[in-house]
Design a protein around this motif. Structure first.
Motif, PDB file in Angstrom:
ATOM      1  N   ASN A 193     -23.772 -99.250 -22.900  1.00  0.00           N
ATOM      2  CA  ASN A 193     -23.909 -98.705 -21.560  1.00  0.00           C
ATOM      3  C   ASN A 193     -22.759 -99.084 -20.639  1.00  0.00           C
ATOM      4  N   LYS A 194     -21.837 -99.911 -21.096  1.00  0.00           N
ATOM      5  CA  LYS A 194     -20.689-100.290 -20.277  1.00  0.00           C
ATOM      6  C   LYS A 194     -19.421-100.024 -21.074  1.00  0.00           C
ATOM      7  N   GLY A 195     -19.052 -98.768 -21.170  1.00  0.00           N
ATOM      8  CA  GLY A 195     -17.890 -98.390 -21.954  1.00  0.00           C
ATOM      9  C   GLY A 195     -16.588 -98.686 -21.242  1.00  0.00           C
ATOM     10  N   ALA A 196     -15.497 -98.486 -21.943  1.00  0.00           N
ATOM     11  CA  ALA A 196     -14.176 -98.748 -21.387  1.00  0.00           C
ATOM     12  C   ALA A 196     -13.769 -97.671 -20.380  1.00  0.00           C
ATOM     13  N   GLY A 197     -14.433 -96.535 -20.394  1.00  0.00           N
ATOM     14  CA  GLY A 197     -14.080 -95.462 -19.478  1.00  0.00           C
ATOM     15  C   GLY A 197     -14.252 -95.835 -18.022  1.00  0.00           C
ATOM     16  N   GLN A 198     -15.220 -96.674 -17.729  1.00  0.00           N
ATOM     17  CA  GLN A 198     -15.434 -97.106 -16.342  1.00  0.00           C
ATOM     18  C   GLN A 198     -14.237 -97.899 -15.828  1.00  0.00           C
ATOM     19  N   ALA A 199     -13.657 -98.738 -16.667  1.00  0.00           N
ATOM     20  CA  ALA A 199     -12.488 -99.523 -16.253  1.00  0.00           C
ATOM     21  C   ALA A 199     -11.231 -98.664 -16.254  1.00  0.00           C
ATOM     22  N   MET A 200     -11.096 -97.789 -17.248  1.00  0.00           N
ATOM     23  CA  MET A 200      -9.878 -96.992 -17.376  1.00  0.00           C
ATOM     24  C   MET A 200      -9.691 -96.027 -16.210  1.00  0.00           C
ATOM     25  N   LYS A 201     -10.761 -95.509 -15.644  1.00  0.00           N
ATOM     26  CA  LYS A 201     -10.588 -94.560 -14.539  1.00  0.00           C
ATOM     27  C   LYS A 201     -10.060 -95.244 -13.280  1.00  0.00           C
ATOM     28  N   TRP A 202     -10.089 -96.575 -13.217  1.00  0.00           N
ATOM     29  CA  TRP A 202      -9.489 -97.303 -12.109  1.00  0.00           C
ATOM     30  C   TRP A 202      -8.152 -97.923 -12.488  1.00  0.00           C
ATOM     31  N   ILE A 203      -8.014 -98.381 -13.722  1.00  0.00           N
ATOM     32  CA  ILE A 203      -6.791 -99.070 -14.133  1.00  0.00           C
ATOM     33  C   ILE A 203      -5.616 -98.103 -14.262  1.00  0.00           C
ATOM     34  N   ILE A 204      -5.821 -96.939 -14.859  1.00  0.00           N
ATOM     35  CA  ILE A 204      -4.717 -96.000 -15.092  1.00  0.00           C
ATOM     36  C   ILE A 204      -4.097 -95.505 -13.785  1.00  0.00           C
ATOM     37  N   PRO A 205      -4.871 -95.058 -12.790  1.00  0.00           N
ATOM     38  CA  PRO A 205      -4.216 -94.637 -11.536  1.00  0.00           C
ATOM     39  C   PRO A 205      -3.473 -95.770 -10.834  1.00  0.00           C
ATOM     40  N   VAL A 206      -4.004 -96.983 -10.878  1.00  0.00           N
ATOM     41  CA  VAL A 206      -3.323 -98.116 -10.237  1.00  0.00           C
ATOM     42  C   VAL A 206      -2.008 -98.398 -10.950  1.00  0.00           C
ATOM     43  N   VAL A 207      -1.997 -98.364 -12.262  1.00  0.00           N
ATOM     44  CA  VAL A 207      -0.768 -98.608 -13.021  1.00  0.00           C
ATOM     45  C   VAL A 207       0.262 -97.516 -12.735  1.00  0.00           C
ATOM     46  N   VAL A 208      -0.167 -96.269 -12.642  1.00  0.00           N
ATOM     47  CA  VAL A 208       0.759 -95.169 -12.348  1.00  0.00           C
ATOM     48  C   VAL A 208       1.367 -95.342 -10.961  1.00  0.00           C
ATOM     49  N   VAL A 209       0.578 -95.700  -9.994  1.00  0.00           N
ATOM     50  CA  VAL A 209       1.095 -95.900  -8.630  1.00  0.00           C
ATOM     51  C   VAL A 209       2.084 -97.059  -8.592  1.00  0.00           C
ATOM     52  N   VAL A 210       1.761 -98.165  -9.265  1.00  0.00           N
ATOM     53  CA  VAL A 210       2.670 -99.320  -9.286  1.00  0.00           C
ATOM     54  C   VAL A 210       3.983 -98.943  -9.972  1.00  0.00           C
ATOM     55  N   LEU A 211       3.914 -98.201 -11.074  1.00  0.00           N
ATOM     56  CA  LEU A 211       5.139 -97.792 -11.751  1.00  0.00           C
ATOM     57  C   LEU A 211       5.976 -96.834 -10.897  1.00  0.00           C
ATOM     58  N   LEU A 212       5.326 -95.941 -10.169  1.00  0.00           N
ATOM     59  CA  LEU A 212       6.071 -95.049  -9.266  1.00  0.00           C
ATOM     60  C   LEU A 212       6.744 -95.838  -8.149  1.00  0.00           C
ATOM     61  N   ILE A 213       6.081 -96.821  -7.599  1.00  0.00           N
ATOM     62  CA  ILE A 213       6.683 -97.658  -6.543  1.00  0.00           C
ATOM     63  C   ILE A 213       7.884 -98.411  -7.105  1.00  0.00           C
ATOM     64  N   ILE A 214       7.744 -98.972  -8.289  1.00  0.00           N
ATOM     65  CA  ILE A 214       8.870 -99.687  -8.904  1.00  0.00           C
ATOM     66  C   ILE A 214      10.029 -98.737  -9.168  1.00  0.00           C
ATOM     67  N   TYR A 215       9.729 -97.547  -9.664  1.00  0.00           N
ATOM     68  CA  TYR A 215      10.790 -96.575  -9.937  1.00  0.00           C
ATOM     69  C   TYR A 215      11.540 -96.200  -8.656  1.00  0.00           C
ATOM     70  N   PHE A 216      10.805 -95.843  -7.604  1.00  0.00           N
ATOM     71  CA  PHE A 216      11.471 -95.417  -6.383  1.00  0.00           C
ATOM     72  C   PHE A 216      12.175 -96.560  -5.671  1.00  0.00           C
ATOM     73  N   PHE A 217      11.702 -97.766  -5.845  1.00  0.00           N
ATOM     74  CA  PHE A 217      12.330 -98.908  -5.181  1.00  0.00           C
ATOM     75  C   PHE A 217      13.608 -99.344  -5.899  1.00  0.00           C
ATOM     76  N   PHE A 218      13.601 -99.344  -7.241  1.00  0.00           N
ATOM     77  CA  PHE A 218      14.735 -99.866  -7.986  1.00  0.00           C
ATOM     78  C   PHE A 218      15.658 -98.799  -8.571  1.00  0.00           C
ATOM     79  N   PHE A 219      15.145 -97.670  -9.017  1.00  0.00           N
ATOM     80  CA  PHE A 219      15.935 -96.745  -9.811  1.00  0.00           C
ATOM     81  C   PHE A 219      16.218 -95.393  -9.151  1.00  0.00           C
ATOM     82  N   ARG A 220      15.725 -95.152  -7.951  1.00  0.00           N
ATOM     83  CA  ARG A 220      15.895 -93.844  -7.326  1.00  0.00           C
ATOM     84  C   ARG A 220      17.366 -93.531  -7.057  1.00  0.00           C
TER      85      ARG A 220
END
Length: 73
Positions: A41-68
């Motif tokens: 009843n506590k699958g990984a999908g509950q965590a993944m729907k929060w972890i993946i968007p946060v990781v994408v946002v952090v990677l976009l911030i790092i990209y625009f801050f360092f490599f733009r």
């Protein structure tokens, strides 16, 4: 390549051994282990729907801050 024995056949009419309850008494030819029913009843999908968007946002911030502005011409 797999080592398979082509001559292996199994009788489809043979009944399966009963579920094993006393392993010590049947060490030579044990039956299957009993199944374990665990709730899922506590699958990984509950965590993944929060972890993946946060990781994408952090990677976009790092990209625009360092490599733009790091474009080679």
């Amino acid at each position: 390549m797999e080592n398979t024995e082509a001559n292996h056949t199994e009788d489809p009419n043979k009944t399966a051994p009963p579920v094993e309850t006393n392993y010590e008494a049947h060490k030579a030819n044990p039956g299957p282990a009993p199944t374990v029913n665990e709730p899922d009843n506590k699958g990984a999908g509950q965590a993944m729907k929060w972890i993946i968007p946060v990781v994408v946002v952090v990677l976009l911030i790092i990209y625009f801050f360092f490599f733009r502005n790091n474009v080679s011409n």
